[in-house]
Every structure is written in C-alpha cells, then in structure tokens.
Design a protein around this motif. Structure first.
Motif, PDB file in Angstrom:
ATOM      1  N   SER A   1       0.834  -1.204   0.000  1.00  0.00           N
ATOM      2  CA  SER A   1       0.000   0.000   0.000  1.00  0.00           C
ATOM      3  C   SER A   1       0.871   1.257   0.000  1.00  0.00           C
ATOM      4  CB  SER A   1      -0.919   0.005   1.217  1.00  0.00           C
ATOM      5  OG  SER A   1      -1.762  -1.138   1.208  1.00  0.00           O
ATOM      6  N   LEU A   2       1.961   1.197   0.784  1.00  0.00           N
ATOM      7  CA  LEU A   2       2.875   2.344   0.834  1.00  0.00           C
ATOM      8  C   LEU A   2       3.524   2.586  -0.533  1.00  0.00           C
ATOM      9  CD1 LEU A   2       4.158   4.504   2.613  1.00  0.00           C
ATOM     10  CD2 LEU A   2       5.959   2.857   3.193  1.00  0.00           C
ATOM     11  N   GLN A   3       3.903   1.507  -1.207  1.00  0.00           N
ATOM     12  CA  GLN A   3       4.498   1.652  -2.539  1.00  0.00           C
ATOM     13  C   GLN A   3       3.503   2.242  -3.542  1.00  0.00           C
ATOM     14  OE1 GLN A   3       5.875  -2.303  -3.349  1.00  0.00           O
ATOM     15  NE2 GLN A   3       7.867  -2.004  -2.340  1.00  0.00           N
ATOM     16  N   ILE A   4       2.252   1.811  -3.453  1.00  0.00           N
ATOM     17  CA  ILE A   4       1.223   2.380  -4.325  1.00  0.00           C
ATOM     18  C   ILE A   4       1.047   3.863  -4.055  1.00  0.00           C
ATOM     19  CG2 ILE A   4      -1.241   2.350  -4.860  1.00  0.00           C
ATOM     20  CD1 ILE A   4       0.225   0.031  -6.084  1.00  0.00           C
ATOM     21  N   LEU A   5       1.051   4.248  -2.777  1.00  0.00           N
ATOM     22  CA  LEU A   5       0.906   5.647  -2.403  1.00  0.00           C
ATOM     23  C   LEU A   5       2.064   6.492  -2.937  1.00  0.00           C
ATOM     24  CD1 LEU A   5      -0.639   7.834  -0.842  1.00  0.00           C
ATOM     25  CD2 LEU A   5       0.649   7.163   1.204  1.00  0.00           C
ATOM     26  N   VAL A   6       3.282   5.964  -2.803  1.00  0.00           N
ATOM     27  CA  VAL A   6       4.466   6.678  -3.311  1.00  0.00           C
ATOM     28  C   VAL A   6       4.384   6.834  -4.830  1.00  0.00           C
ATOM     29  CG1 VAL A   6       6.973   6.538  -3.608  1.00  0.00           C
ATOM     30  CG2 VAL A   6       5.948   6.005  -1.388  1.00  0.00           C
ATOM     31  N   LEU A   7       3.929   5.768  -5.521  1.00  0.00           N
ATOM     32  CA  LEU A   7       3.793   5.824  -6.979  1.00  0.00           C
ATOM     33  C   LEU A   7       2.775   6.895  -7.395  1.00  0.00           C
ATOM     34  CD1 LEU A   7       4.497   4.632  -9.742  1.00  0.00           C
ATOM     35  CD2 LEU A   7       2.670   2.949  -9.400  1.00  0.00           C
ATOM     36  N   ILE A   8       1.675   6.968  -6.674  1.00  0.00           N
ATOM     37  CA  ILE A   8       0.655   7.987  -6.976  1.00  0.00           C
ATOM     38  C   ILE A   8       1.216   9.386  -6.770  1.00  0.00           C
ATOM     39  CG2 ILE A   8      -1.570   8.932  -6.240  1.00  0.00           C
ATOM     40  CD1 ILE A   8      -2.446   6.066  -5.596  1.00  0.00           C
ATOM     41  N   LEU A   9       1.994   9.573  -5.683  1.00  0.00           N
ATOM     42  CA  LEU A   9       2.608  10.874  -5.425  1.00  0.00           C
ATOM     43  C   LEU A   9       3.584  11.260  -6.531  1.00  0.00           C
ATOM     44  CD1 LEU A   9       3.230  10.646  -1.553  1.00  0.00           C
ATOM     45  CD2 LEU A   9       1.497  11.999  -2.751  1.00  0.00           C
ATOM     46  N   PHE A  10       4.364  10.292  -7.008  1.00  0.00           N
ATOM     47  CA  PHE A  10       5.304  10.547  -8.107  1.00  0.00           C
ATOM     48  C   PHE A  10       4.555  10.970  -9.380  1.00  0.00           C
ATOM     49  CE2 PHE A  10       8.800   8.066  -5.959  1.00  0.00           C
ATOM     50  CZ  PHE A  10       9.709   9.123  -5.943  1.00  0.00           C
ATOM     51  N   ILE A  11       3.437  10.283  -9.654  1.00  0.00           N
ATOM     52  CA  ILE A  11       2.643  10.619 -10.847  1.00  0.00           C
ATOM     53  C   ILE A  11       2.084  12.031 -10.746  1.00  0.00           C
ATOM     54  CG2 ILE A  11       0.556  10.052 -12.149  1.00  0.00           C
ATOM     55  CD1 ILE A  11       1.070   7.106 -11.473  1.00  0.00           C
ATOM     56  N   ILE A  12       1.536  12.376  -9.573  1.00  0.00           N
ATOM     57  CA  ILE A  12       0.991  13.719  -9.372  1.00  0.00           C
ATOM     58  C   ILE A  12       2.081  14.780  -9.514  1.00  0.00           C
ATOM     59  CG2 ILE A  12      -0.080  15.261  -7.687  1.00  0.00           C
ATOM     60  CD1 ILE A  12      -1.560  12.825  -6.561  1.00  0.00           C
ATOM     61  N   GLN A  13       3.255  14.495  -8.930  1.00  0.00           N
ATOM     62  CA  GLN A  13       4.357  15.447  -9.020  1.00  0.00           C
ATOM     63  C   GLN A  13       4.816  15.627 -10.471  1.00  0.00           C
ATOM     64  OE1 GLN A  13       5.300  17.163  -6.516  1.00  0.00           O
ATOM     65  NE2 GLN A  13       7.088  18.221  -7.329  1.00  0.00           N
ATOM     66  N   GLY A  14       4.859  14.516 -11.207  1.00  0.00           N
ATOM     67  CA  GLY A  14       5.253  14.593 -12.611  1.00  0.00           C
ATOM     68  C   GLY A  14       4.281  15.406 -13.445  1.00  0.00           C
ATOM     69  N   LEU A  15       2.984  15.234 -13.191  1.00  0.00           N
ATOM     70  CA  LEU A  15       1.977  16.013 -13.911  1.00  0.00           C
ATOM     71  C   LEU A  15       2.086  17.500 -13.591  1.00  0.00           C
ATOM     72  CD1 LEU A  15      -1.130  13.645 -13.555  1.00  0.00           C
ATOM     73  CD2 LEU A  15       0.238  14.056 -15.616  1.00  0.00           C
ATOM     74  N   ASN A  16       2.363  17.827 -12.318  1.00  0.00           N
ATOM     75  CA  ASN A  16       2.524  19.229 -11.934  1.00  0.00           C
ATOM     76  C   ASN A  16       3.721  19.863 -12.623  1.00  0.00           C
ATOM     77  OD1 ASN A  16       0.298  19.195 -10.238  1.00  0.00           O
ATOM     78  ND2 ASN A  16       1.488  18.621  -8.431  1.00  0.00           N
ATOM     79  N   ILE A  17       4.822  19.108 -12.697  1.00  0.00           N
ATOM     80  CA  ILE A  17       6.029  19.623 -13.357  1.00  0.00           C
ATOM     81  C   ILE A  17       5.764  19.842 -14.843  1.00  0.00           C
ATOM     82  CG2 ILE A  17       8.397  19.050 -14.012  1.00  0.00           C
ATOM     83  CD1 ILE A  17       8.663  17.602 -11.324  1.00  0.00           C
ATOM     84  N   ARG A  18       5.032  18.918 -15.464  1.00  0.00           N
ATOM     85  CA  ARG A  18       4.717  19.068 -16.886  1.00  0.00           C
ATOM     86  C   ARG A  18       3.843  20.297 -17.136  1.00  0.00           C
ATOM     87  NH1 ARG A  18       4.514  16.819 -21.753  1.00  0.00           N
ATOM     88  NH2 ARG A  18       2.617  16.996 -22.994  1.00  0.00           N
ATOM     89  N   GLN A  19       2.873  20.523 -16.265  1.00  0.00           N
ATOM     90  CA  GLN A  19       2.010  21.695 -16.412  1.00  0.00           C
ATOM     91  C   GLN A  19       2.811  22.987 -16.279  1.00  0.00           C
ATOM     92  OE1 GLN A  19      -1.125  21.254 -13.581  1.00  0.00           O
ATOM     93  NE2 GLN A  19      -2.266  19.751 -14.786  1.00  0.00           N
ATOM     94  N   LEU A  20       3.780  22.994 -15.372  1.00  0.00           N
ATOM     95  CA  LEU A  20       4.624  24.180 -15.210  1.00  0.00           C
ATOM     96  C   LEU A  20       5.481  24.424 -16.444  1.00  0.00           C
ATOM     97  CD1 LEU A  20       5.805  23.823 -11.496  1.00  0.00           C
ATOM     98  CD2 LEU A  20       4.229  25.524 -12.426  1.00  0.00           C
ATOM     99  N   SER A  21       5.973  23.342 -17.048  1.00  0.00           N
ATOM    100  CA  SER A  21       6.828  23.488 -18.231  1.00  0.00           C
ATOM    101  C   SER A  21       6.055  23.973 -19.437  1.00  0.00           C
ATOM    102  CB  SER A  21       7.504  22.149 -18.559  1.00  0.00           C
ATOM    103  OG  SER A  21       6.538  21.186 -18.953  1.00  0.00           O
ATOM    104  N   LEU A  22       4.747  23.655 -19.501  1.00  0.00           N
ATOM    105  CA  LEU A  22       3.919  24.065 -20.634  1.00  0.00           C
ATOM    106  C   LEU A  22       3.219  25.394 -20.402  1.00  0.00           C
ATOM    107  CD1 LEU A  22       2.228  20.645 -21.542  1.00  0.00           C
ATOM    108  CD2 LEU A  22       4.181  21.736 -22.674  1.00  0.00           C
ATOM    109  N   ARG A  23       3.281  25.901 -19.200  1.00  0.00           N
ATOM    110  CA  ARG A  23       2.571  27.134 -18.886  1.00  0.00           C
ATOM    111  C   ARG A  23       3.232  28.307 -19.593  1.00  0.00           C
ATOM    112  NH1 ARG A  23       1.817  28.390 -12.690  1.00  0.00           N
ATOM    113  NH2 ARG A  23       0.613  26.451 -12.912  1.00  0.00           N
ATOM    114  N   LYS A  24       2.426  29.203 -20.153  1.00  0.00           N
ATOM    115  CA  LYS A  24       2.954  30.382 -20.832  1.00  0.00           C
ATOM    116  C   LYS A  24       3.572  31.324 -19.812  1.00  0.00           C
ATOM    117  CE  LYS A  24      -0.683  30.198 -24.331  1.00  0.00           C
ATOM    118  NZ  LYS A  24      -1.837  30.905 -24.918  1.00  0.00           N
ATOM    119  N   PRO A  25       4.699  31.931 -20.158  1.00  0.00           N
ATOM    120  CA  PRO A  25       5.306  32.879 -19.238  1.00  0.00           C
ATOM    121  C   PRO A  25       4.423  34.103 -19.059  1.00  0.00           C
ATOM    122  CG  PRO A  25       6.389  32.961 -21.357  1.00  0.00           C
ATOM    123  CD  PRO A  25       5.444  31.790 -21.404  1.00  0.00           C
TER     124      PRO A  25
END
Length: 275
Positions: free
Chosen positions: A26-50
C-alpha cells in the motif's frame, strides 16, 4: 499442548507477515501515486505560458497582466525599431564590437527569391528584423523588399554605393482592433542617398501596420551561439509580431469615424502592401 502452542505461534507469525506485506504494498502504491501527481505538476509548469509584465509609470513593481495585453508605448517602440532596422541600408554589417564601429565590415547581403522569380539580395539587418514578422507574411515581405533594394547598396565602390534610411515623421498611437491586435499608422519617407555626390531620392512610405501579441518561450542560447543567432533570438523578446502591412490612407484624422475609414479603404482596392 506443545503442538497447539506451535500452531498458534505459526498463525500469529503468518498474520504479521501478511499485514506487513499489505502495508508495504500500500505504501508503494501511495508513493507511486505521489510521483505521478508530481510529474503532472512539473509538466504543467513546463507548458505554462510565461506571464507578461508591465512596468508602471510611477516605478512600482511590475504587475502581471492579461497574456494578450501590451503597453501602447511598447507597441510603438516595437514598430519603430522593426521598420527602421528593415529599411536602413548602410551597406555594412551591424557592428558587434568597438573595432567594428570604427571599421565596419561590408555587408554581402542575404539572397532571397523575388516575387518575379529571380534572386536578389536584402541587407543582413533587414533579414534579421524580418523575424519580427509573422511567418506566413515574412517570405512575401522579404521578396518585396529585395525588389526595392538597389544592388548598389552592396557595392564596395564608394562612387556607386547607395545607402538608405527610413525617416519616420509620425507614428500614430496604436488602435486596438481586437483582443491582442492593434493597428499602427506610420508616416515616413524612404531616403536613398548616393555617396559619391549625395544625390537623394525620397519615396513616401506611409503604411498601416497590423500588430498582434504572440507567445514567447525564452529558450536559453548556448555559449557558442553566433552573433546572428543571438540577434534573431532577440527580435522575438517583445512578444509582438507584424502580420500585415497596408498602404496608409491619409485623411483628416487617423482616428476618424469608422465609416470614413472604411470608405477610404474601399476607394483603394490595392491598399494592401503585399496582400
């Protein structure tokens, strides 16, 4: 009795191991979900217009504005700077250091294909400044400028060399015609001078320029980038581009009523500079 105790201990051990395995999974699943959320946030920041910033007149901290908003003075400066760079033909390359200011290098020009099908040269400064023009308009504009540029601009012989300068007499305040789009009127003269005897040829150059806001992503340039690459890169930092140039219809007032403006444009079927 001993066997019974062993069975109970075995059951307890198995239960603890099962609970530990489930908790670890369960802990590994939780960590994986956190990594996915963090990755999506980073991608949104990279695509955001200045964000765009406007310096306030009173010197306050720059304020974030609408992504299509531009300061009127910035638009006027952009138009003046771009048109001057495109139509000032000195026959020399833009200086890159103090030595080249005192002893400029001759401009060999950059070859482009004209509207008539032949090949002619435009100055290097014209070619660089043309990157402030929309891509679908830039090629045709360069072709038209190539036909206007005298071959003597690139002549090394001082008795034949011709220079040109765009003298802007008046630049009308930008008029907003749509969100992120403006119309700027320019009254100017294109003055060509022959160096041998200073004879001048003056051509009226009165134009309506349509300008629009564009996105700009400041990709860093490498240290070994050429001066030409840096110059081209700098033309897009204003987050503006010229997407059409028309002949300016001079009437009593530039900011006249819409019906007068429409009538003026309708009376000139060939009012467009290139389109």
């Amino acid at each position: 009795m001993v066997n019974l105790l062993k069975k109970r201990q075995s059951k307890q051990t198995g239960s603890v191991l099962t609970t530990f395995a489930i908790a670890t999974f369960s802990l590994q699943i939780l960590v994986l979900i956190l990594f996915i959320i963090q990755g999506l946030n980073i991608r949104q920041l990279s695509l955001r217009k200045p964000p765009n910033f406007v310096q306030m007149i009173d010197g306050k901290t720059p304020t974030v504005t609408d992504e299509l908003a531009r300061d009127t003075e910035s638009i006027s400066l952009f138009v003046s700077k771009t048109m001057t760079a495109m139509f000032n033909w000195s026959g020399n390359l833009p200086p890159q250091n103090i030595e080249e200011v005192a002893k400029p290098k001759p401009d060999p020009g950059i070859q482009v294909r004209t509207l008539k099908g032949g090949n002619r040269n435009v100055t290097t400064s014209t070619w660089i400044a043309s990157f402030a023009i929309s891509e679908d308009f830039r090629k045709g504009l360069l072709s038209a400028i190539a036909e206007l540029t005298p071959p003597e601009v690139f002549a090394n012989n001082s008795s034949q060399n011709i220079t040109a300068q765009l003298v802007i007499k008046r630049l009308y305040p930008p008029q907003k015609i749509a969100p992120g789009k403006w119309r700027v009127g320019m009254v100017a003269d294109l003055v060509q001078t022959k160096r041998s005897d200073n004879r001048r040829k003056v051509t009226a150059f009165n134009k309506d320029l349509l300008v629009r806001a564009v996105d700009y992503f400041p990709y860093p340039l490498s240290e070994n980038s050429t001066d030409l690459q840096k110059a081209i890169y700098s033309t897009r930092t204003d987050k503006l581009e010229i997407y059409e140039i028309r002949n300016l219809c001079l009437i009593d007032e530039y900011n006249s009523p819409d019906d007068q403006t429409k009538q003026c444009l309708n009376n000139k079927s060939n009012s467009n500079f290139l389109r």
